[in-house]
Enzyme design. Structure first.
Site, PDB file in Angstrom:
ATOM      1  N   SER A   1       0.859  -1.182   0.000  1.00  0.00           N
ATOM      2  CA  SER A   1       0.000   0.000   0.000  1.00  0.00           C
ATOM      3  C   SER A   1       0.890   1.225   0.000  1.00  0.00           C
ATOM      4  O   SER A   1       2.065   1.163   0.364  1.00  0.00           O
ATOM      5  CB  SER A   1      -0.880   0.001   1.256  1.00  0.00           C
ATOM      6  OG  SER A   1      -1.522   1.251   1.444  1.00  0.00           O
TER       7      SER A   1
ATOM      8  N   TYR B   1      -2.809  -0.869  10.531  1.00  0.00           N
ATOM      9  CA  TYR B   1      -2.779  -1.130   9.091  1.00  0.00           C
ATOM     10  C   TYR B   1      -1.435  -0.712   8.495  1.00  0.00           C
ATOM     11  O   TYR B   1      -0.845  -1.436   7.688  1.00  0.00           O
ATOM     12  CB  TYR B   1      -3.920  -0.355   8.431  1.00  0.00           C
ATOM     13  CG  TYR B   1      -4.074  -0.576   6.946  1.00  0.00           C
ATOM     14  CD1 TYR B   1      -4.720  -1.704   6.451  1.00  0.00           C
ATOM     15  CD2 TYR B   1      -3.605   0.368   6.029  1.00  0.00           C
ATOM     16  CE1 TYR B   1      -4.886  -1.900   5.085  1.00  0.00           C
ATOM     17  CE2 TYR B   1      -3.766   0.190   4.663  1.00  0.00           C
ATOM     18  CZ  TYR B   1      -4.398  -0.940   4.197  1.00  0.00           C
ATOM     19  OH  TYR B   1      -4.555  -1.123   2.846  1.00  0.00           O
TER      20      TYR B   1
END
Length: 249
Positions: free
Chosen positions: A143, A156
């Site tokens: 990401s 995350y």
């Protein structure tokens, strides 16, 4: 990507979003796709779409937080087609935005188990299969938040940074043994997961993305197919940002 024709590729989280689009794109390129996911109905729909278009695909219910499921998905590809040439380790999830002290324990555990441990388990079994047949290519889905931080998402961000580290380390492990390991680092991409955590606000990130728009799954798939193909034969340990310029700032 004509060199993907006939290749056997595993894709996790292949029932929706970026994983679904990658499965369809791989099949259009002639690859044979072994799809893993937790939702059988969604996975079956992707398989049906691929087969209806003349491609080859199988689905196996897979929870990547379970090592046995990861091993079984790789074995499914081997049992079906006799080899494994590539993998897109895409399965992941995000829960709600919260400061660390307010993040539920279950959210931390689930995201680390699926996003990070799932990638490690998949690479373990994929690499073993590829070594047996002469090599291959692995692409992990990290990401933009594997490259930079964002507030209210420490759990995350930690998982996605972990994927970056695992990708680089594995690339060194296998660089001389015929296996390339790279990662894509998407910015905000229009997927069902994006819609869930943003309330379907397509403009939530406009001010933070130099291109002033979110991306589409096909834009990630194009990067994944390139990294899986011979066109990127001298690329390993790389982190390819597909983020509209977010990581440049």
């Amino acid at each position: 990507m004509t060199d993907l024709d006939g290749k056997v590729i595993v894709v996790t989280g292949g029932g929706s979003g970026m994983g679904r689009d990658a499965c369809l794109a791989l099949a259009r390129a002639g690859a044979r796709v072994a799809i893993g996911g937790r939702r059988t109905a969604e996975g079956g729909t992707v398989v049906e779409a691929i087969r209806a278009a003349g491609g080859q695909a199988v689905f196996r219910a897979t929870d990547v937080s379970r090592p046995a499921d990861c091993a079984a998905l790789v074995q499914c590809a081997l049992d079906t087609w006799g080899r494994l040439d590539g993998a897109f380790n895409n399965a992941g999830l995000q829960r709600e935005f919260a400061d660390v002290h307010e993040t539920p324990d279950a959210d931390i555990a689930d995201v680390i188990d699926i996003n990070l441990k799932g990638v490690l388990y998949m690479m373990k079994y994929e690499a073993a299969a590829m070594l047996a047949t002469g090599g291959g290519a692995i692409v992990n889905n990290s990401s933009i938040f594997g490259l930079k931080a964002m507030p209210h998402l420490a759990y995350y961000v930690a998982a996605k940074h972990g994927i970056v580290g695992a990708t680089r380390a594995a690339a060194l492990d296998y660089a001389a043994r015929g296996i390339r390991v790279n990662a894509v680092c998407p910015g905000p991409i229009k997927t069902p997961s994006y819609d869930r955590v943003t309330g379907s606000d397509d403009h939530m990130y406009d001010d933070g993305v130099p291109m002033h728009r979110i991306g589409q799954p096909a834009e990630v798939s194009a990067a994944v197919l390139w990294l899986l193909s011979a066109a990127s034969s001298y690329v390993t340990g790389a982190l390819l940002a597909v983020d509209g310029g977010m990581s440049a700032g």
